[in-house]
Design a protein around this motif. Structure first.
Motif, PDB file in Angstrom:
ATOM      1  N   TYR A 175      47.977 -53.302 -83.764  1.00  0.00           N
ATOM      2  CA  TYR A 175      48.077 -53.766 -85.161  1.00  0.00           C
ATOM      3  C   TYR A 175      47.813 -52.650 -86.173  1.00  0.00           C
ATOM      4  CZ  TYR A 175      48.437 -58.728 -83.848  1.00  0.00           C
ATOM      5  OH  TYR A 175      48.862 -59.934 -83.355  1.00  0.00           O
ATOM      6  N   ASN A 176      47.148 -51.565 -85.764  1.00  0.00           N
ATOM      7  CA  ASN A 176      46.966 -50.469 -86.727  1.00  0.00           C
ATOM      8  C   ASN A 176      48.260 -49.676 -86.896  1.00  0.00           C
ATOM      9  OD1 ASN A 176      44.353 -51.278 -86.900  1.00  0.00           O
ATOM     10  ND2 ASN A 176      43.415 -49.318 -86.356  1.00  0.00           N
ATOM     11  N   ALA A 177      49.153 -49.759 -85.901  1.00  0.00           N
ATOM     12  CA  ALA A 177      50.453 -49.088 -86.040  1.00  0.00           C
ATOM     13  C   ALA A 177      51.323 -49.902 -86.990  1.00  0.00           C
ATOM     14  CB  ALA A 177      51.143 -48.943 -84.689  1.00  0.00           C
ATOM     15  N   SER A 216      57.207 -46.365-101.319  1.00  0.00           N
ATOM     16  CA  SER A 216      57.822 -46.850-100.081  1.00  0.00           C
ATOM     17  C   SER A 216      56.792 -47.036 -98.970  1.00  0.00           C
ATOM     18  CB  SER A 216      58.891 -45.860 -99.615  1.00  0.00           C
ATOM     19  OG  SER A 216      58.278 -44.621 -99.300  1.00  0.00           O
ATOM     20  N   GLY A 217      55.529 -46.724 -99.231  1.00  0.00           N
ATOM     21  CA  GLY A 217      54.507 -46.883 -98.185  1.00  0.00           C
ATOM     22  C   GLY A 217      53.385 -45.890 -98.386  1.00  0.00           C
ATOM     23  N   ALA A 218      52.488 -45.828 -97.435  1.00  0.00           N
ATOM     24  CA  ALA A 218      51.310 -44.976 -97.614  1.00  0.00           C
ATOM     25  C   ALA A 218      51.654 -43.486 -97.578  1.00  0.00           C
ATOM     26  CB  ALA A 218      50.257 -45.308 -96.557  1.00  0.00           C
ATOM     27  N   SER A 269      41.114 -41.549-101.737  1.00  0.00           N
ATOM     28  CA  SER A 269      40.809 -42.014-100.391  1.00  0.00           C
ATOM     29  C   SER A 269      42.007 -42.749 -99.815  1.00  0.00           C
ATOM     30  CB  SER A 269      39.582 -42.918-100.400  1.00  0.00           C
ATOM     31  OG  SER A 269      39.235 -43.201 -99.069  1.00  0.00           O
ATOM     32  N   ASP A 270      42.345 -42.389 -98.572  1.00  0.00           N
ATOM     33  CA  ASP A 270      43.417 -43.077 -97.848  1.00  0.00           C
ATOM     34  C   ASP A 270      42.824 -44.385 -97.319  1.00  0.00           C
ATOM     35  OD1 ASP A 270      45.238 -44.037 -96.044  1.00  0.00           O
ATOM     36  OD2 ASP A 270      45.550 -42.139 -94.986  1.00  0.00           O
ATOM     37  N   THR A 271      43.192 -45.462 -97.986  1.00  0.00           N
ATOM     38  CA  THR A 271      42.612 -46.774 -97.681  1.00  0.00           C
ATOM     39  C   THR A 271      43.617 -47.677 -96.948  1.00  0.00           C
ATOM     40  OG1 THR A 271      43.257 -47.308 -99.940  1.00  0.00           O
ATOM     41  CG2 THR A 271      40.947 -46.838 -99.578  1.00  0.00           C
ATOM     42  N   THR A 272      44.650 -47.034 -96.393  1.00  0.00           N
ATOM     43  CA  THR A 272      45.756 -47.783 -95.772  1.00  0.00           C
ATOM     44  C   THR A 272      45.279 -48.822 -94.762  1.00  0.00           C
ATOM     45  OG1 THR A 272      47.015 -45.743 -95.962  1.00  0.00           O
ATOM     46  CG2 THR A 272      47.969 -47.457 -94.582  1.00  0.00           C
ATOM     47  N   GLN A 273      44.311 -48.451 -93.932  1.00  0.00           N
ATOM     48  CA  GLN A 273      43.900 -49.346 -92.850  1.00  0.00           C
ATOM     49  C   GLN A 273      42.830 -50.348 -93.281  1.00  0.00           C
ATOM     50  OE1 GLN A 273      45.175 -49.795 -89.934  1.00  0.00           O
ATOM     51  NE2 GLN A 273      46.474 -47.998 -89.696  1.00  0.00           N
ATOM     52  N   ALA A 274      42.299 -50.172 -94.467  1.00  0.00           N
ATOM     53  CA  ALA A 274      41.134 -50.989 -94.832  1.00  0.00           C
ATOM     54  C   ALA A 274      41.510 -52.334 -95.453  1.00  0.00           C
ATOM     55  CB  ALA A 274      40.251 -50.206 -95.804  1.00  0.00           C
TER      56      ALA A 274
END
Ligand code: PLP
Length: 390
Positions: free
Chosen positions: A9-11, A71-73, A177-182
């Motif tokens: 799911y992180n992918a 378009s995304g992170a 901060s890269d918060t993509t996964q949070a």
């Protein structure tokens, strides 16, 4: 067709049914271009985007003016780091980041180095964390930006931001901060209190692929960004190009759902993750990476001794969708740069699996995954002379 158990799911995540439903009209009857200002098709799209923006802002507790769609992170990261370097040219040319960032940050920094930007890549400790004084010692009078990952995509380790935000404020340095996964996994209050910029991606959040956003604290937005993509003047000229109406509606719907389900999803994921780690702990010589740090509730990165990582992943692939590093840099045959930065030995880093759980993971999936991995590791070790002789 046999479906593998999905532990990646992180992918990416499947699009939630509710998100898909919200998007569908904007592919069909409501297909207008939000920039078409002379007829109702355009007005409808524009209104829908404005409502979506208000909804996202409300879910996150920020202002709609602070959001820029991308378009995304990966694009968001490029926009922030390159934007800051361009805008702050007169004040300095130094960025501080860490060795455990996502490649989107590392590769952007490497590219900027070719243009004379100086980058300090901080070491992380064995739990993947960076002590605050290491940031402080790296600051020079040329430092314009600190870019640090909030929740690591490979280990789930969470880097606290409050103190770092204060440090950046004191030195007048921008904090990204890269918060993509949070988003959708943990509350983000600390992020919005501390950073100038953050980034998000809908496909990590049960939304569609190809849409994301930058959060830019209002006061600094206009000062920092000139224009990242030119053409058409959309989004105040910051990023030209027709707005992705269905994508933005999907992002809004996914963000709202994530906020509504946060408590429930977090508790469920943590208990399933703990169940997985308990099950796997019966495999001898296995180590959970970053275990002592605060981690995302859904992520577990585990290394196994006396196992060949490539063989393990190949053997598991018909049954289990897991990864052994970031899926975004799967072309690389090097061991995970995140694990090696944490001091994990190369062979252990190769022989590691990242399990990332999600909304549709069940106890049965977890128990089955533990069985499959345990059986496969036992089988591989039987053929490993070092294990047999140990
Ligand atoms: N940053 C982190 C922490 C990620 O996990 C990812 C994707 O894996 C990205 C950035 C890139 O996201 P996107 O696929 O939206 O470009």
């Amino acid at each position: 067709m046999y479906r593998q158990l999905y532990f990646d799911y992180n992918a990416t995540t499947p699009c939630d049914e509710k998100v898909l439903e919200a998007m569908l009209p904007f592919f069909k009857e409501d297909f207008g271009n939000a920039s078409s200002s002379h007829h109702p098709y355009g007005w409808l799209a524009k209104n829908a985007i404005e409502e979506a923006t208000e909804s996202i802002a409300g879910s996150l507790g920020v202002s709609g003016d602070e959001l820029i769609y991308t378009s995304g992170a990966t694009e968001s990261i490029n926009m922030v780091i390159k934007g800051v370097c361009k805008a702050k040219k007169a004040s300095g040319n130094h960025i501080i980041t860490t060795k455990a960032e996502h490649k989107a940050v590392l590769d952007t920094c490497k590219e900027l180095e070719k243009d004379g930007i100086e980058v300090t890549y901080l070491d992380v400790d064995r739990n993947g964390l960076i002590p605050i004084d290491h940031y402080e010692q790296a600051i020079t009078d040329k430092t314009i930006l600190i870019a640090t990952l909030y929740a690591n995509n490979e280990t789930g380790v969470i880097q606290p931001l409050r103190e770092l935000g204060e440090l950046c404020g004191k030195h007048q340095i921008l904090l990204f901060s890269d918060t993509t996964q949070a988003l959708g996994k943990i509350p983000l209050a600390e992020v919005f209190e501390s950073v100038d910029f953050a980034c998000f991606s809908a496909h990590k959040l049960y939304g569609p692929k190809g849409v994301g956003m930058v959060y830019a604290r209002e006061a600094t937005t206009k000062e920092v960004f000139t224009s990242f993509i030119q053409g058409g003047g959309q989004q105040g000229g910051l990023r030209g190009g027709t707005l992705n109406t269905p994508g933005i509606i999907g992002l809004a719907s996914a963000t709202l759902l994530a906020q509504q389900l946060l408590e429930q999803d977090t508790g469920r994921m943590k208990s399933l993750r703990d169940r997985l780690e308990k099950g796997i702990s019966s495999i001898e010589l296995s180590t959970v990476n970053g275990k002592e740090a605060e981690r995302l509730p859904n992520t577990s990165n585990i290394s196994f001794q006396f196992v060949d990582g490539e063989n393990l992943l190949r053997a598991l692939s018909p049954y289990l969708a897991v990864s052994n590093g970031s899926a975004c840099n799967s072309a690389s045959v090097e061991p995970s740069h995140v694990l090696t930065a944490m001091g994990v030995a190369r062979d252990m880093a190769y022989a590691s699996l990242r399990f990332s759980l999600g909304r549709f993971t069940t106890e049965e999936h977890v128990d089955e995954a533990v069985d499959i991995v345990s059986r496969e590791i036992a089988k591989q070790r039987e053929n490993n002379i070092l294990w047999v002789r140990r």
